[in-house]
Design a protein around this motif. Structure first.
Motif, short mmCIF file in Angstrom:
data_model
loop_
_atom_site.label_atom_id
_atom_site.label_comp_id
_atom_site.label_asym_id
_atom_site.label_seq_id
_atom_site.Cartn_x
_atom_site.Cartn_y
_atom_site.Cartn_z
N THR A 51 58.24 14.71 -2.90
CA THR A 51 57.81 13.52 -3.62
C THR A 51 56.33 13.63 -3.90
O THR A 51 55.56 14.04 -3.03
CB THR A 51 58.08 12.24 -2.79
N LEU A 80 56.28 14.30 -13.13
CA LEU A 80 55.12 13.44 -12.86
C LEU A 80 54.12 13.51 -14.01
O LEU A 80 53.57 12.48 -14.42
CB LEU A 80 54.46 13.84 -11.54
N SER A 131 60.21 12.42 -7.69
CA SER A 131 60.79 12.90 -6.44
C SER A 131 62.12 13.60 -6.68
O SER A 131 62.86 13.24 -7.59
CB SER A 131 61.00 11.74 -5.48
N ILE A 168 50.76 2.58 -6.42
CA ILE A 168 51.24 3.86 -6.95
C ILE A 168 51.43 3.65 -8.45
O ILE A 168 52.17 2.77 -8.87
CB ILE A 168 52.57 4.26 -6.28
N ASN A 173 53.11 11.31 -5.62
CA ASN A 173 52.64 10.02 -6.11
C ASN A 173 51.20 10.14 -6.58
O ASN A 173 50.42 10.88 -5.99
CB ASN A 173 52.66 8.97 -4.99
N SER A 230 55.13 8.24 -10.07
CA SER A 230 55.78 8.93 -8.97
C SER A 230 56.93 9.78 -9.50
O SER A 230 57.52 9.46 -10.54
CB SER A 230 56.33 7.88 -7.98
#
Length: 126
Positions: free
Chosen positions: A20, A64, A36, A31, A22, A34
């Motif tokens: 993950t 991301l 994941s 955040i 962030n 993000s």
């Protein structure tokens, strides 16, 4: 009023099974983006369910980067997104930094302005 110079910071969480990443806004603790391998859209794309390797880390970095672009934050509002790669590696107790560097390189290759701090820009770049 104190302005945080490193406003946007990359934080990583890696286990044997999941990765993950962030980007946090340190001014308000939120955040802002993000990605994941826990997400079904990503998880389903990995061969044999391998969501904890360097290929998966690169995929998380790409997703991301896309999400940061959608939010208009891929340039970190001029200052960039700060990443202390050595700190992230130490925090996770990783002996092999390949996954971390795969994610960082994927972000860079997809147009995210990263500011590597604490000497990590001289680190290995597989």
């Amino acid at each position: 009023m104190t302005v945080v110079m490193q406003r946007y910071v990359l934080r990583l969480f890696m286990s044997i099974k999941y990765i993950t990443a962030n980007v946090m806004d340190r001014n308000n603790g939120r955040i802002v983006a993000s990605a994941s391998t826990v997400e079904h859209a990503l998880k389903d794309g990995f061969e044999c369910g391998r969501a904890g390797n360097a290929k998966a880390a690169a995929a998380v970095g790409e997703v991301l980067a896309m999400r940061l672009k959608v939010e208009g934050l891929h340039q970190g509002l001029g200052r960039g997104i700060h990443a202390d790669v050595n700190k992230e590696i130490q925090k996770m107790g990783l002996k092999n930094s390949t996954k971390v560097w795969a994610l960082v390189n994927a972000l860079k290759n997809n147009g995210v302005k990263l500011v590597l701090t604490d000497g990590s820009d001289s680190g290995p770049s597989p």
